[in-house]
Design an enzyme around this catalytic site. Structure first.
Site, mmCIF file in Angstrom:
data_model
loop_
_atom_site.group_PDB
_atom_site.id
_atom_site.type_symbol
_atom_site.label_atom_id
_atom_site.label_comp_id
_atom_site.label_asym_id
_atom_site.label_seq_id
_atom_site.Cartn_x
_atom_site.Cartn_y
_atom_site.Cartn_z
ATOM 1 N N GLN A 98 0.829 -1.202 0.000
ATOM 2 C CA GLN A 98 0.000 0.000 0.000
ATOM 3 C C GLN A 98 0.863 1.251 0.000
ATOM 4 O O GLN A 98 2.059 1.218 0.292
ATOM 5 C CB GLN A 98 -0.927 0.005 1.213
ATOM 6 C CG GLN A 98 -0.207 -0.088 2.546
ATOM 7 C CD GLN A 98 -1.185 -0.325 3.682
ATOM 8 O OE1 GLN A 98 -1.562 0.615 4.373
ATOM 9 N NE2 GLN A 98 -1.600 -1.574 3.872
ATOM 10 N N ARG A 293 -4.025 0.545 -2.427
ATOM 11 C CA ARG A 293 -3.405 -0.778 -2.332
ATOM 12 C C ARG A 293 -2.737 -1.172 -3.645
ATOM 13 O O ARG A 293 -3.167 -0.760 -4.710
ATOM 14 C CB ARG A 293 -4.439 -1.811 -1.902
ATOM 15 C CG ARG A 293 -4.916 -1.576 -0.471
ATOM 16 C CD ARG A 293 -5.952 -2.582 -0.003
ATOM 17 N NE ARG A 293 -6.254 -2.364 1.408
ATOM 18 C CZ ARG A 293 -7.126 -1.469 1.857
ATOM 19 N NH1 ARG A 293 -7.791 -0.723 0.992
ATOM 20 N NH2 ARG A 293 -7.327 -1.313 3.150
#
Length: 414
Positions: A98, A293
């Site tokens: 992320q 993400r």
């Protein structure tokens, strides 16, 4: 005023079964315990043990909303927002890859999704608020493993050569997979990440899936496991067990593989791609929930937005060395005003920290006695207190460790 606060650990699947309970001195729940949130973030605001101390408010968010000047002080009260969130984080398995946006990116992204009418809890919502989310993690366990930032390109080339040597000695060589990976690397890290994520996910997968499978096979080879990058190849194998076929497995080889020892820290600025792999740490961050993400997850990945947010500049592992302003005090001060973290271990004497605003104290190991300019508190192992800014300082005595999260000087000055 010292206000006792508490919360329940969040049970994300990647959490450890024992680490948070061990830190708190509590019995394990029997399920994963991933994060203990201590702050006013609406996702899980810390509960106030004695609401009478806070005008009847049951949690920090409610108290700050009702009486921001008392809870935050005159400098922060006009914004009615605690700018940091303290967490105890226990990774029993890998988190998703992320990255987090800058303040400008967060404001623009939030406004765009609001204008488009995307529900705040929608699966494909990227921006939950208007704030950036830089992060600091300090290892509490003896080892804490992570991926953080893109490696220097020379290291990426060395890893590719090791994979080629492993492929050449394999019973069924398939150099085409590595040729394909190298072609994208020659076009740049951004091209490689985009190709892996677009071509390696969903129903219409392509050659990236073949590359992932091939890299996992070669990571198990003697050449890989006995190389200078053995930890990185072992991580590939581990990730393939947790997220089989995920393109993030290959992306992990493009990133710095970091092992923190107890007391060592990483600072993850905006745009830094990262994933925590294993260990217990104190995490302090800007109070935001904006996450883009990039693999190792079944959750939504917005490839275009991720590419806009990511910083593809190769870096060394972004360790943050602490200041040592006085005996028993180590201060982790990043380049943002939202937060500062002090680790205070007074030993036989006493240690003190000056405050520029409100603070949260979490106690590790053994009880401590805290004193400010207006009041005192005895805090047991695993307990936490919120410190109002009128205390101005915290003096610590006792055998335990006090982790003190507070704001930076610029934040307190507005």
């Amino acid at each position: 005023m010292f206000v006792a606060i508490r919360n329940s650990p969040r049970d994300y699947a990647w959490g450890s079964i024992t680490e948070i309970a061990g830190f708190l001195g509590a019995a394990p729940s029997g399920g994963p315990e991933a994060e203990l949130w201590l702050g006013a973030h609406p996702g899980s605001p810390a509960r106030i043990a004695d609401p009478a101390q806070a005008g009847g408010a049951s949690d920090l968010a409610e108290w700050i909303a009702a009486d921001p000047e008392a809870a935050l002080g005159t400098e922060l009260g006009d914004r009615a927002r605690l700018p940091f969130l303290l967490k105890l984080l226990a990774a029993g398995g890998p988190l998703s890859l992320q990255a987090h946006p800058t303040s400008a990116q967060a404001r623009a992204g939030f406004a765009r999704e609001e204008a488009d009418g995307v529900p705040i809890d929608a699966y494909d919502r990227n921006y939950k608020d208007e704030f950036h989310k830089p992060e600091l993690i300090v290892a509490v366990s003896d080892d804490f493993d992570a991926l953080s930032g893109f490696r220097p390109l020379g290291e990426v080339r060395e890893i590719l050569e090791i994979l080629r040597a492993a492929d050449a000695s394999d019973a069924a060589p398939a150099p085409g997979a590595l040729d394909l990976l190298e072609q994208h690397l020659e076009a740049g890290l951004a091209d490689t990440v985009e190709w892996l994520l677009r071509d390696g996910r969903g129903e219409d997968t392509g050659q990236a899936v073949w590359v992932v499978e091939r890299v996992v096979r070669l990571a198990r080879s003697r050449e890989a496991q006995e190389s200078a990058y053995a930890d990185s190849f072992a991580t590939v194998v581990d990730l393939s067990g947790a997220y089989p076929g995920d393109p993030g497995i290959v992306i992990s080889l493009l990133l710095n593989r970091v092992r923190l020892r107890r007391g060592e820290a990483l600072y993850l600025a905006a745009g830094n791609i990262h994933a925590y792999l294993r260990g217990l740490g104190i995490e302090l961050m800007a109070a935001s929930d904006n996450v883009l993400r990039g693999g190792l997850t079944p959750k939504h990945i917005d490839v275009a937005e991720l590419l806009d947010v990511l910083d593809f500049t190769p870096i060394a592992p972004p360790r943050l060395e602490p200041e040592q302003p006085s005996p028993g005090v180590r201060t982790f001060r990043p380049d943002v005003p939202d937060f500062v973290l002090h680790r205070v271990e007074p030993g036989a004497g006493e240690s003190s920290v000056e405050l520029d605003g409100p603070a949260i104290v979490l106690v590790e190991g053994a009880p401590v006695a805290l004193a400010g300019e207006r009041s005192r508190a005895d805090v047991e192992r695993g307990q936490a207190v919120y410190v109002t800014p009128d205390e101005r300082r915290v003096v610590v005595r006792g055998d335990g460790v006090a982790w003190i999260a507070t704001v930076g000087r610029e934040a307190s000055a507005g």
